[in-house]
Design an enzyme around this catalytic site. Structure first.
Site, PDB file in Angstrom:
ATOM      1  N   PRO A   1      -9.276  62.376 -31.744  1.00 22.39           N
ATOM      2  CA  PRO A   1      -9.662  63.160 -32.920  1.00 22.39           C
ATOM      3  C   PRO A   1      -8.648  63.109 -34.065  1.00 22.39           C
ATOM      4  CG  PRO A   1      -9.003  64.602 -31.117  1.00 22.39           C
ATOM      5  CD  PRO A   1      -9.123  63.217 -30.545  1.00 22.39           C
ATOM      6  N   ASN A   2      -9.205  63.064 -35.252  1.00 24.77           N
ATOM      7  CA  ASN A   2      -8.473  63.093 -36.529  1.00 24.77           C
ATOM      8  C   ASN A   2      -7.727  61.793 -36.840  1.00 24.77           C
ATOM      9  OD1 ASN A   2      -9.207  65.811 -37.198  1.00 24.77           O
ATOM     10  ND2 ASN A   2      -7.808  66.478 -35.592  1.00 24.77           N
TER      11      ASN A   2
ATOM     12  N   ARG B   1      -4.199  61.433 -43.847  1.00 23.68           N
ATOM     13  CA  ARG B   1      -3.761  62.645 -43.142  1.00 23.68           C
ATOM     14  C   ARG B   1      -2.235  62.709 -43.083  1.00 23.68           C
ATOM     15  NH1 ARG B   1      -4.010  63.118 -36.557  1.00 23.68           N
ATOM     16  NH2 ARG B   1      -3.387  65.289 -36.434  1.00 23.68           N
TER      17      ARG B   1
ATOM     18  N   TYR C   1       2.310  60.551 -40.492  1.00 16.69           N
ATOM     19  CA  TYR C   1       1.523  59.478 -39.886  1.00 16.69           C
ATOM     20  C   TYR C   1       1.472  58.180 -40.701  1.00 16.69           C
ATOM     21  CZ  TYR C   1      -0.025  63.263 -36.837  1.00 16.69           C
ATOM     22  OH  TYR C   1      -0.055  64.304 -35.954  1.00 16.69           O
TER      23      TYR C   1
ATOM     24  N   ASN D   1      -4.314  56.729 -27.792  1.00 20.75           N
ATOM     25  CA  ASN D   1      -3.752  57.865 -28.520  1.00 20.75           C
ATOM     26  C   ASN D   1      -4.855  58.924 -28.542  1.00 20.75           C
ATOM     27  OD1 ASN D   1      -2.729  59.772 -30.235  1.00 20.75           O
ATOM     28  ND2 ASN D   1      -2.009  58.324 -31.781  1.00 20.75           N
TER      29      ASN D   1
ATOM     30  N   ALA E   1      -4.955  65.347 -30.363  1.00 20.75           N
ATOM     31  CA  ALA E   1      -4.735  66.686 -29.801  1.00 20.75           C
ATOM     32  C   ALA E   1      -5.352  66.859 -28.407  1.00 20.75           C
ATOM     33  CB  ALA E   1      -5.292  67.737 -30.758  1.00 20.75           C
TER      34      ALA E   1
ATOM     35  N   HIS F   1      -3.107  67.199 -25.318  1.00 19.06           N
ATOM     36  CA  HIS F   1      -2.477  68.461 -24.920  1.00 19.06           C
ATOM     37  C   HIS F   1      -3.477  69.454 -24.335  1.00 19.06           C
ATOM     38  CE1 HIS F   1       0.369  66.495 -27.504  1.00 19.06           C
ATOM     39  NE2 HIS F   1      -0.344  66.722 -28.586  1.00 19.06           N
TER      40      HIS F   1
ATOM     41  N   ASP G   1      -8.202  63.207 -15.991  1.00 24.37           N
ATOM     42  CA  ASP G   1      -8.903  62.815 -14.760  1.00 24.37           C
ATOM     43  C   ASP G   1      -9.529  61.425 -14.899  1.00 24.37           C
ATOM     44  OD1 ASP G   1      -8.308  65.144 -13.401  1.00 24.37           O
ATOM     45  OD2 ASP G   1     -10.298  66.035 -13.607  1.00 24.37           O
TER      46      ASP G   1
ATOM     47  N   GLU H   1      -0.087  55.389 -22.996  1.00 26.16           N
ATOM     48  CA  GLU H   1      -0.278  56.499 -23.949  1.00 26.16           C
ATOM     49  C   GLU H   1       0.644  56.283 -25.143  1.00 26.16           C
ATOM     50  OE1 GLU H   1       0.526  60.262 -22.059  1.00 26.16           O
ATOM     51  OE2 GLU H   1       0.648  61.333 -23.975  1.00 26.16           O
TER      52      GLU H   1
ATOM     53  N   HIS I   1       1.806  57.886 -29.062  1.00 23.54           N
ATOM     54  CA  HIS I   1       1.757  58.873 -30.143  1.00 23.54           C
ATOM     55  C   HIS I   1       2.578  58.343 -31.307  1.00 23.54           C
ATOM     56  CE1 HIS I   1      -0.308  61.682 -27.650  1.00 23.54           C
ATOM     57  NE2 HIS I   1       0.547  61.378 -26.685  1.00 23.54           N
ATOM     58  N   ILE I   2       2.005  58.414 -32.483  1.00 27.48           N
ATOM     59  CA  ILE I   2       2.665  57.904 -33.684  1.00 27.48           C
ATOM     60  C   ILE I   2       3.911  58.731 -33.977  1.00 27.48           C
ATOM     61  CG2 ILE I   2       2.368  57.567 -36.188  1.00 27.48           C
ATOM     62  CD1 ILE I   2      -0.716  57.256 -35.504  1.00 27.48           C
ATOM     63  N   SER I   3       3.759  60.039 -33.901  1.00 27.61           N
ATOM     64  CA  SER I   3       4.890  60.931 -34.186  1.00 27.61           C
ATOM     65  C   SER I   3       5.657  61.228 -32.895  1.00 27.61           C
ATOM     66  CB  SER I   3       4.366  62.245 -34.790  1.00 27.61           C
ATOM     67  OG  SER I   3       3.572  62.938 -33.842  1.00 27.61           O
TER      68      SER I   3
ATOM     69  N   ARG J   1       8.248  68.180 -32.268  1.00 29.20           N
ATOM     70  CA  ARG J   1       7.298  69.008 -33.027  1.00 29.20           C
ATOM     71  C   ARG J   1       7.004  70.312 -32.254  1.00 29.20           C
ATOM     72  NH1 ARG J   1       2.467  65.304 -34.948  1.00 29.20           N
ATOM     73  NH2 ARG J   1       2.136  67.112 -36.302  1.00 29.20           N
TER      74      ARG J   1
ATOM     75  N   ARG K   1       2.767  70.580 -28.349  1.00 27.13           N
ATOM     76  CA  ARG K   1       2.605  69.117 -28.303  1.00 27.13           C
ATOM     77  C   ARG K   1       3.497  68.474 -27.235  1.00 27.13           C
ATOM     78  NH1 ARG K   1      -0.349  68.143 -33.071  1.00 27.13           N
ATOM     79  NH2 ARG K   1       0.187  69.635 -34.678  1.00 27.13           N
TER      80      ARG K   1
HETATM   81  C1  DQA Z   1      -0.585  62.454 -32.244  1.00 30.04           C
HETATM   82  C2  DQA Z   1       0.202  63.712 -31.872  1.00 30.04           C
HETATM   83  C3  DQA Z   1      -0.733  64.840 -31.502  1.00 30.04           C
HETATM   84  O1  DQA Z   1       0.013  66.002 -31.155  1.00 30.04           O
HETATM   85  C4  DQA Z   1      -1.645  65.167 -32.669  1.00 30.04           C
HETATM   86  O2  DQA Z   1      -2.552  66.163 -32.292  1.00 30.04           O
HETATM   87  C5  DQA Z   1      -2.342  63.970 -33.201  1.00 30.04           C
HETATM   88  C6  DQA Z   1      -1.590  62.721 -33.342  1.00 30.04           C
HETATM   89  C7  DQA Z   1       0.336  61.310 -32.735  1.00 30.04           C
HETATM   90  O3  DQA Z   1      -0.115  60.183 -32.746  1.00 30.04           O
HETATM   91  O4  DQA Z   1       1.481  61.560 -33.115  1.00 30.04           O
HETATM   92  O5  DQA Z   1      -3.501  64.032 -33.604  1.00 30.04           O
HETATM   93  O6  DQA Z   1      -1.262  61.993 -31.089  1.00 30.04           O
END
Ligand code: DQA
Length: 140
Positions: free
Chosen positions: A10-11, A18, A23, A73, A76, A79, A86, A97, A99-101, A106, A110
């Site tokens: 998502p997002n 964003r 990001y 990725n 959210a 978390h 599963d 896995e 994560h960009i950040s 943070r 997270r």
């Molecule tokens: C994220 C980190 C997550 O906590 C956040 O909800 C995202 C992006 C990252 O790529 O840093 O949507 O997965």
């Protein structure tokens, strides 16, 4: 030639627009074209993005017994989603896995991932480069 799927949750369709301070300013579609050029001789790359947990689960089930690797990725859902955790455990395709950040620098919500324990590896805080490094690790 290996088949690798990149899955964004998502997002992440909003990358480029964003919170660019966190990001970056590149869209994922632009970055995906760079990745395809980088790995053109080595991997067939697929890209799937959804804002819906069910659609992410369905895609993981669909490719999780045939593709050679998944770069995930989960945004959210990382978390919150026991169901995606599963699914990662249920499939045979190795998952990395990403994560960009740096999620550990943070908010505390997270810091926990329902995915990490079932993944072959985890890359956080390296920006979009994390996807490239995850693909390299899956190809090795
Ligand atoms: C994220 C980190 C997550 O906590 C956040 O909800 C995202 C992006 C990252 O790529 O840093 O949507 O997965």
């Amino acid at each position: 030639m290996k088949t690798i799927s990149i899955i964004n949750g998502p997002n992440l369709n909003l990358l480029g627009k964003r919170e660019p301070d966190i990001y970056g300013s590149l869209t994922f579609e632009e970055y995906f074209m760079e990745l395809q050029a980088l790995f053109e001789d080595k991997a067939e790359l697929h890209y799937f993005q959804s804002n819906s947990e069910g659609a992410l689960l369905d895609y993981i089930h669909k490719i999780g017994f045939s593709h050679d690797g998944i770069v995930l990725n989960g945004g959210a859902y990382t978390h919150t989603s026991i169901a995606i955790g599963d699914a990662i455990k249920a499939i045979t395709t190795p998952v990395i896995e990403v994560h960009i950040s740096n999620v550990h620098a943070r908010e505390s919500f997270r810091h926990h991932s329902y995915f990490s324990a079932h993944c072959a590896g985890v890359l956080v805080g390296l920006g979009l480069k994390g996807y490239e490094l995850a693909i390299r690790a899956l190809l090795d």
